[in-house]
Design an enzyme around this catalytic site. Sequence first.
Site, PDB file in Angstrom:
ATOM      1  N   SER A  46       0.750  -1.555  -0.005  1.00  0.00           N
ATOM      2  CA  SER A  46      -0.178  -0.148   0.121  1.00  0.00           C
ATOM      3  C   SER A  46       0.703   1.103  -0.141  1.00  0.00           C
ATOM      4  O   SER A  46       0.303   2.293  -0.074  1.00  0.00           O
ATOM      5  CB  SER A  46      -1.189   0.015   0.913  1.00  0.00           C
ATOM      6  OG  SER A  46       0.081   0.156   2.733  1.00  0.00           O
ATOM      7  N   HIS A  47       2.048   1.438   0.236  1.00  0.00           N
ATOM      8  CA  HIS A  47       3.302   1.967  -0.305  1.00  0.00           C
ATOM      9  C   HIS A  47       4.091   2.206  -0.856  1.00  0.00           C
ATOM     10  O   HIS A  47       5.049   2.825  -0.922  1.00  0.00           O
ATOM     11  CB  HIS A  47       3.923   2.354   1.505  1.00  0.00           C
ATOM     12  CG  HIS A  47       3.154   3.026   2.681  1.00  0.00           C
ATOM     13  ND1 HIS A  47       1.803   2.091   3.675  1.00  0.00           N
ATOM     14  CD2 HIS A  47       2.134   4.456   3.159  1.00  0.00           C
ATOM     15  CE1 HIS A  47       1.552   3.075   4.009  1.00  0.00           C
ATOM     16  NE2 HIS A  47       1.357   4.288   4.302  1.00  0.00           N
ATOM     17  N   GLU A 187      -4.239   0.965   2.997  1.00  0.00           N
ATOM     18  CA  GLU A 187      -4.902  -0.727   2.838  1.00  0.00           C
ATOM     19  C   GLU A 187      -5.877  -1.149   2.602  1.00  0.00           C
ATOM     20  O   GLU A 187      -7.182  -1.520   1.707  1.00  0.00           O
ATOM     21  CB  GLU A 187      -4.872  -1.338   3.705  1.00  0.00           C
ATOM     22  CG  GLU A 187      -3.409  -1.228   4.413  1.00  0.00           C
ATOM     23  CD  GLU A 187      -2.352  -1.902   6.033  1.00  0.00           C
ATOM     24  OE1 GLU A 187      -3.655  -1.676   6.850  1.00  0.00           O
ATOM     25  OE2 GLU A 187      -1.664  -2.679   6.817  1.00  0.00           O
TER      26      GLU A 187
END
Length: 332
Positions: A46-47, A187
């Site tokens: 998610s990053h 997320e």
Amino acid sequence: MNTTSLELNKIYDLAYNVLKKHGCDDFNAESVATTVTHAERDGSVSHGLFRIPGYVASLKSKKVNGVSRPSNTFLTQNAIRVEGDYGFAPVAIKVGLPDLIQTTNNHGVGVLTITNTHHFAALWHETETLAENNLIGIACTAYKPSVAPAGAKKPLFGTNPISFAWPRKNNTPVVYDMATSTMAMGEVQVAARDGHKVPYGTGLNKEGEKTDDPSQIANGGVLLTFGDYKGSAIAMMIELLAAGLVGDLFSFEAKEEDNNDGGPARGGEFIMALSPELIAGKNWNEHAESFFEQMTSLEGVRLPGARRHNNRKNKGPREINTSLIEKINSLI
């Protein structure tokens, strides 16, 4: 979900090339692309590349300075301020951490406040770097409102993550990086993209009702804090440390200023480093290791950060969402 295998060097090249295309110079593109690659390497998807379209949007809108040159100012012998020059946070962190490490090694405690940056990455990058230099690291940052305080149905806090890292000689650090919301918004967005449910009560829909549908949370809804009022108090603390103490924007102020281009809003970050060698004494590592031994002797327990460090051992390709790769390639 269809995926495509990409080697880590190809992930880096993809991120670097698109950032260069849209206005980053080498120094800025290298810093951000490295952070993105490390996130994919460790399984923090998610990053990772997921953030690239947002980075590009903020460069295209000229909100972010792609040729930033952050600079350090010593406020006291222990406190350093990084003026981020309106660039991406990984660039300011790269400039600020060396002075923070030296200061903490000299005095036992060091504080780094980062202003005028745009943070879109995980926080474990900076705390783990400190731990790899035998220092304890604590970092937190605020963001645009997406989280309701306990008792409320409207957002005031950002997801307001906090990261902590403890060094271990001859071993990987103990590291956690967690949102003070029930889940990080990234997320939730990934779950919505991939068609997955989230735990019931992760957030509220726009009618103020609890839901397990990530699309309803991400589009007009609101996240909740973990642990009800306990998480809410920690989220408030982070607002005060990362905005009030740093002298940068609170989450509600970031929302008022932001142009909503889809990229990271402007804000600050608070980082503290502590030297266990100077504060606890020379047996600090052995003492802490006895605690970790007790902890891991309990069935079902693993130390925070162990999953990421285990993922890191895999030097092979990573499976990346094919649609995401196509979207990024379309931006080059």
